[in-house]
Structure formats: structure tokens, C-alpha cells
Write a protein that holds these residues in place. Structure first.
Motif, PDB file in Angstrom:
ATOM      1  N   MET A 237       0.931  -1.126  -0.058  1.00 24.85           N
ATOM      2  CA  MET A 237      -0.124  -0.023   0.075  1.00 24.85           C
ATOM      3  C   MET A 237       0.856   1.317   0.037  1.00 24.85           C
ATOM      4  SD  MET A 237      -2.811   1.196   2.878  1.00 24.85           S
ATOM      5  CE  MET A 237      -3.808  -0.504   2.788  1.00 24.85           C
ATOM      6  N   ARG A 238       0.493   2.268  -0.727  1.00 15.69           N
ATOM      7  CA  ARG A 238       1.101   3.473  -0.733  1.00 15.69           C
ATOM      8  C   ARG A 238       0.525   4.438   0.144  1.00 15.69           C
ATOM      9  NH1 ARG A 238       2.253   6.784  -5.578  1.00 15.69           N
ATOM     10  NH2 ARG A 238       4.172   7.074  -4.549  1.00 15.69           N
ATOM     11  N   ILE A 239       1.398   4.939   0.986  1.00 19.19           N
ATOM     12  CA  ILE A 239       0.959   6.032   2.103  1.00 19.19           C
ATOM     13  C   ILE A 239       1.596   7.147   2.271  1.00 19.19           C
ATOM     14  CG2 ILE A 239       0.448   6.025   4.583  1.00 19.19           C
ATOM     15  CD1 ILE A 239       0.489   2.700   4.472  1.00 19.19           C
ATOM     16  N   ALA A 240       0.911   8.368   2.203  1.00 17.35           N
ATOM     17  CA  ALA A 240       1.616   9.646   2.347  1.00 17.35           C
ATOM     18  C   ALA A 240       1.379   9.825   3.850  1.00 17.35           C
ATOM     19  CB  ALA A 240       0.625  10.558   1.638  1.00 17.35           C
ATOM     20  N   LEU A 241       2.558  10.302   4.352  1.00 16.18           N
ATOM     21  CA  LEU A 241       2.781  10.797   5.668  1.00 16.18           C
ATOM     22  C   LEU A 241       3.296  12.030   5.995  1.00 16.18           C
ATOM     23  CD1 LEU A 241       2.846   8.991   8.293  1.00 16.18           C
ATOM     24  CD2 LEU A 241       5.290   8.442   7.818  1.00 16.18           C
ATOM     25  N   GLY A 242       2.806  12.705   6.894  1.00 12.71           N
ATOM     26  CA  GLY A 242       3.414  13.965   7.246  1.00 12.71           C
ATOM     27  C   GLY A 242       2.805  14.493   8.673  1.00 12.71           C
ATOM     28  N   SER A 243       3.673  15.510   9.168  1.00 11.28           N
ATOM     29  CA  SER A 243       3.728  15.928  10.461  1.00 11.28           C
ATOM     30  C   SER A 243       4.106  17.595  10.317  1.00 11.28           C
ATOM     31  CB  SER A 243       4.399  15.120  11.523  1.00 11.28           C
ATOM     32  OG  SER A 243       5.778  15.418  11.176  1.00 11.28           O
ATOM     33  N   ASP A 244       3.906  18.023  11.555  1.00 13.77           N
ATOM     34  CA  ASP A 244       4.357  19.311  11.968  1.00 13.77           C
ATOM     35  C   ASP A 244       5.597  18.984  12.802  1.00 13.77           C
ATOM     36  OD1 ASP A 244       3.244  19.127  14.223  1.00 13.77           O
ATOM     37  OD2 ASP A 244       2.298  21.030  14.256  1.00 13.77           O
ATOM     38  N   HIS A 245       6.078  20.104  13.561  1.00 14.99           N
ATOM     39  CA  HIS A 245       7.116  19.602  14.606  1.00 14.99           C
ATOM     40  C   HIS A 245       6.603  19.052  15.937  1.00 14.99           C
ATOM     41  CE1 HIS A 245       5.321  23.513  15.579  1.00 14.99           C
ATOM     42  NE2 HIS A 245       5.498  23.190  16.865  1.00 14.99           N
ATOM     43  N   GLY A 246       5.196  19.211  16.027  1.00 15.05           N
ATOM     44  CA  GLY A 246       4.872  18.538  17.373  1.00 15.05           C
ATOM     45  C   GLY A 246       4.746  17.124  17.195  1.00 15.05           C
ATOM     46  N   GLY A 247       4.437  16.579  15.836  1.00 17.62           N
ATOM     47  CA  GLY A 247       4.165  15.156  15.490  1.00 17.62           C
ATOM     48  C   GLY A 247       5.487  14.692  14.978  1.00 17.62           C
ATOM     49  N   TYR A 248       6.267  15.353  14.826  1.00 17.50           N
ATOM     50  CA  TYR A 248       7.635  14.707  14.027  1.00 17.50           C
ATOM     51  C   TYR A 248       7.996  13.457  14.601  1.00 17.50           C
ATOM     52  CZ  TYR A 248      12.462  14.068  12.486  1.00 17.50           C
ATOM     53  OH  TYR A 248      13.333  13.534  11.876  1.00 17.50           O
ATOM     54  N   VAL A 249       8.439  13.384  15.930  1.00 13.50           N
ATOM     55  CA  VAL A 249       8.711  11.972  16.549  1.00 13.50           C
ATOM     56  C   VAL A 249       7.877  11.034  16.179  1.00 13.50           C
ATOM     57  CG1 VAL A 249       9.609  10.807  18.683  1.00 13.50           C
ATOM     58  CG2 VAL A 249      10.374  13.105  18.195  1.00 13.50           C
ATOM     59  N   LEU A 250       6.678  11.038  16.416  1.00 15.61           N
ATOM     60  CA  LEU A 250       5.607  10.011  15.933  1.00 15.61           C
ATOM     61  C   LEU A 250       5.657   9.599  14.714  1.00 15.61           C
ATOM     62  CD1 LEU A 250       3.471   8.045  17.378  1.00 15.61           C
ATOM     63  CD2 LEU A 250       1.777   9.928  16.944  1.00 15.61           C
ATOM     64  N   LYS A 251       5.589  10.687  13.899  1.00 12.20           N
ATOM     65  CA  LYS A 251       5.687  10.475  12.478  1.00 12.20           C
ATOM     66  C   LYS A 251       6.693   9.370  12.133  1.00 12.20           C
ATOM     67  CE  LYS A 251       7.705  13.146   9.791  1.00 12.20           C
ATOM     68  NZ  LYS A 251       8.449  13.391   8.852  1.00 12.20           N
ATOM     69  N   GLU A 252       8.011   9.695  12.607  1.00 12.53           N
ATOM     70  CA  GLU A 252       9.250   8.937  12.306  1.00 12.53           C
ATOM     71  C   GLU A 252       8.976   7.573  12.757  1.00 12.53           C
ATOM     72  OE1 GLU A 252      12.112   9.969  10.481  1.00 12.53           O
ATOM     73  OE2 GLU A 252      10.642  11.398   9.951  1.00 12.53           O
ATOM     74  N   GLU A 253       8.399   7.177  14.045  1.00 12.44           N
ATOM     75  CA  GLU A 253       8.161   6.059  14.419  1.00 12.44           C
ATOM     76  C   GLU A 253       7.113   5.255  13.741  1.00 12.44           C
ATOM     77  OE1 GLU A 253       9.664   4.314  16.934  1.00 12.44           O
ATOM     78  OE2 GLU A 253      10.604   5.726  17.797  1.00 12.44           O
ATOM     79  N   ILE A 254       6.168   5.862  13.076  1.00  8.11           N
ATOM     80  CA  ILE A 254       5.070   5.291  12.232  1.00  8.11           C
ATOM     81  C   ILE A 254       5.716   4.992  10.838  1.00  8.11           C
ATOM     82  CG2 ILE A 254       2.909   5.805  10.775  1.00  8.11           C
ATOM     83  CD1 ILE A 254       2.019   7.632  13.207  1.00  8.11           C
ATOM     84  N   LYS A 255       6.627   5.815  10.297  1.00  6.32           N
ATOM     85  CA  LYS A 255       7.257   5.629   8.921  1.00  6.32           C
ATOM     86  C   LYS A 255       8.093   4.314   9.281  1.00  6.32           C
ATOM     87  CE  LYS A 255      10.437   8.640   7.795  1.00  6.32           C
ATOM     88  NZ  LYS A 255      11.089   9.677   7.178  1.00  6.32           N
ATOM     89  N   ARG A 256       8.871   4.191  10.320  1.00  4.84           N
ATOM     90  CA  ARG A 256       9.668   2.926  10.364  1.00  4.84           C
ATOM     91  C   ARG A 256       8.690   1.771  10.592  1.00  4.84           C
ATOM     92  NH1 ARG A 256      13.066   6.076  12.944  1.00  4.84           N
ATOM     93  NH2 ARG A 256      12.254   6.161  15.151  1.00  4.84           N
ATOM     94  N   HIS A 257       7.673   1.718  11.122  1.00  9.20           N
ATOM     95  CA  HIS A 257       6.687   0.599  11.590  1.00  9.20           C
ATOM     96  C   HIS A 257       6.066   0.300  10.077  1.00  9.20           C
ATOM     97  CE1 HIS A 257       3.838  -1.610  13.547  1.00  9.20           C
ATOM     98  NE2 HIS A 257       2.809  -0.914  12.830  1.00  9.20           N
ATOM     99  N   LEU A 258       5.567   1.349   9.218  1.00  6.23           N
ATOM    100  CA  LEU A 258       5.076   1.103   7.903  1.00  6.23           C
ATOM    101  C   LEU A 258       6.136   0.569   6.961  1.00  6.23           C
ATOM    102  CD1 LEU A 258       2.785   4.313   7.834  1.00  6.23           C
ATOM    103  CD2 LEU A 258       1.879   1.954   8.408  1.00  6.23           C
ATOM    104  N   GLN A 259       7.267   0.874   7.141  1.00  2.20           N
ATOM    105  CA  GLN A 259       8.230   0.250   5.713  1.00  2.20           C
ATOM    106  C   GLN A 259       8.727  -0.937   6.427  1.00  2.20           C
ATOM    107  OE1 GLN A 259      11.187   3.716   6.586  1.00  2.20           O
ATOM    108  NE2 GLN A 259      10.404   4.590   4.577  1.00  2.20           N
ATOM    109  N   GLU A 260       8.692  -1.300   7.863  1.00  4.61           N
ATOM    110  CA  GLU A 260       9.051  -2.744   8.289  1.00  4.61           C
ATOM    111  C   GLU A 260       8.095  -3.601   7.672  1.00  4.61           C
ATOM    112  OE1 GLU A 260       9.593  -2.280  12.465  1.00  4.61           O
ATOM    113  OE2 GLU A 260      11.740  -1.385  12.107  1.00  4.61           O
ATOM    114  N   LYS A 261       6.754  -3.293   7.573  1.00  8.86           N
ATOM    115  CA  LYS A 261       5.579  -4.067   7.168  1.00  8.86           C
ATOM    116  C   LYS A 261       5.345  -4.137   5.805  1.00  8.86           C
ATOM    117  CE  LYS A 261       2.604  -3.992  11.338  1.00  8.86           C
ATOM    118  NZ  LYS A 261       1.940  -5.108  11.190  1.00  8.86           N
ATOM    119  N   GLY A 262       6.396  -3.466   5.039  1.00 11.14           N
ATOM    120  CA  GLY A 262       6.492  -3.539   3.374  1.00 11.14           C
ATOM    121  C   GLY A 262       5.700  -2.393   2.636  1.00 11.14           C
ATOM    122  N   HIS A 263       5.060  -1.398   3.421  1.00  9.83           N
ATOM    123  CA  HIS A 263       4.404  -0.408   2.765  1.00  9.83           C
ATOM    124  C   HIS A 263       5.345   0.702   2.187  1.00  9.83           C
ATOM    125  CE1 HIS A 263       0.493  -1.554   4.370  1.00  9.83           C
ATOM    126  NE2 HIS A 263       1.070  -1.645   5.748  1.00  9.83           N
TER     127      HIS A 263
END
Length: 149
Positions: free
Chosen positions: A1-27
Motif C-alpha cells: 500500500m502507498r501511504i502519504a505521511l506528514g507532520s508538523d514539529h509537534g508530531g515529528y517524532v511520532l511520524k518517524e516511528e510510524i514511518k519505520r513501522h510501516l516500512q518494516e511491514k512492507g508499505h
């Protein structure tokens, strides 16, 4: 699945965790920023992800800011976007099953990493049920049309 991801500074750390998680799942994940915890404006990133999803280039988007609220408001200004702020797995499943939300929004200051990843998985693994829910979404689309002129 192709997923668009974004955040501001207040969500940056969580976005990075989600990005790693999704990439590990093959997205396939495309990160629309921001790229640090330096102060920035959430509407810029909410808009970028919403436009990418509305264009059909991405099936789903995930946004993060401090609460998830501000960035979701910005995303919801784009025609065809149904962005929901979610802080539990039940709501994550229902927002996809009943509302066919195409963007999920999370608050880094509201949910912890573990719960956030469970929410993301619940959202992405759920399918829209259609049927009576389609009728309701059609009504929402008519409201959107009425006020976008």
C-alpha cells in the motif's frame, strides 16, 4: 500500500516511528515532511498529504501534530478528504469501516508510540463496509459540493 505521511514539529517524532513501522511491514511510504522538531506550520503538511491522497496517488494518508486536531482541520479543507483524529483502536477501525476516512490523524502529545502503532494497524487493516454507509458519505459529499462553490 502507498501511504502519504506528514507532520508538523509537534508530531515529528511520532511520524518517524510510524514511518519505520510501516516500512518494516512492507508499505511504500512517502514522507511529505516536516523533517525536524523545528517549529513549523501544520497547515502546510496537512495540505500536502491531503492533496496527494485526493489526487488518487495514495490510498491513505497519516498525519501527526501535537493533538492531531489542527493538521486534520487543514487536511479536511481539501475536497474529497475525510480525515479523522483518532486516539483508540476501535475508532480507528470504525472511521475506516463506516466513514471510509482516507487520512488518519494522531496526536503525539495524546497517544504513546505503542498505542499509535496499534491504531495505525487497526486503521490500515480495516475495509470500508459500504452499503448504508455509502449513502451517508454521499450526503457528506453533497454538503461539500454545496459549500465549495
Amino acid at each position: 500500500m502507498r501511504i502519504a505521511l506528514g507532520s508538523d514539529h509537534g508530531g515529528y517524532v511520532l511520524k518517524e516511528e510510524i514511518k519505520r513501522h510501516l516500512q518494516e511491514k512492507g508499505h511504500e511510504v512517502v514522507d511529505f515532511g516536516t523533517n525536524s522538531t523545528d517549529s513549523c506550520d501544520y497547515p502546510d503538511f496537512g495540505l500536502a498529504v491531503a492533496e496527494a491522497v485526493a489526487s488518487g496517488e495514495f490510498e491513505n494518508g497519516i498525519l501527526c501534530c501535537g493533538t492531531g486536531v489542527g493538521i486534520s482541520i487543514a487536511a479536511n479543507k481539501v475536497k474529497g478528504i475525510r480525515c479523522a483524529v483518532v486516539s483508540d483502536t476501535f475508532s480507528a477501525r470504525m472511521t475506516k469501516a463506516h466513514n471510509n476516512a482516507n487520512i488518519l490523524s494522531l496526536g503525539e502529545r495524546v497517544v504513546g508510540k505503542g498505542l499509535a502503532l496499534e491504531i495505525v494497524d487497526a486503521y490500515l487493516s480495516t475495509q470500508f463496509e459500504g452499503d448504508r454507509h455509502s449513502r451517508r458519505l454521499d450526503k457528506i459529499s453533497k454538503i461539500e459540493e454545496k459549500y465549495s462553490k
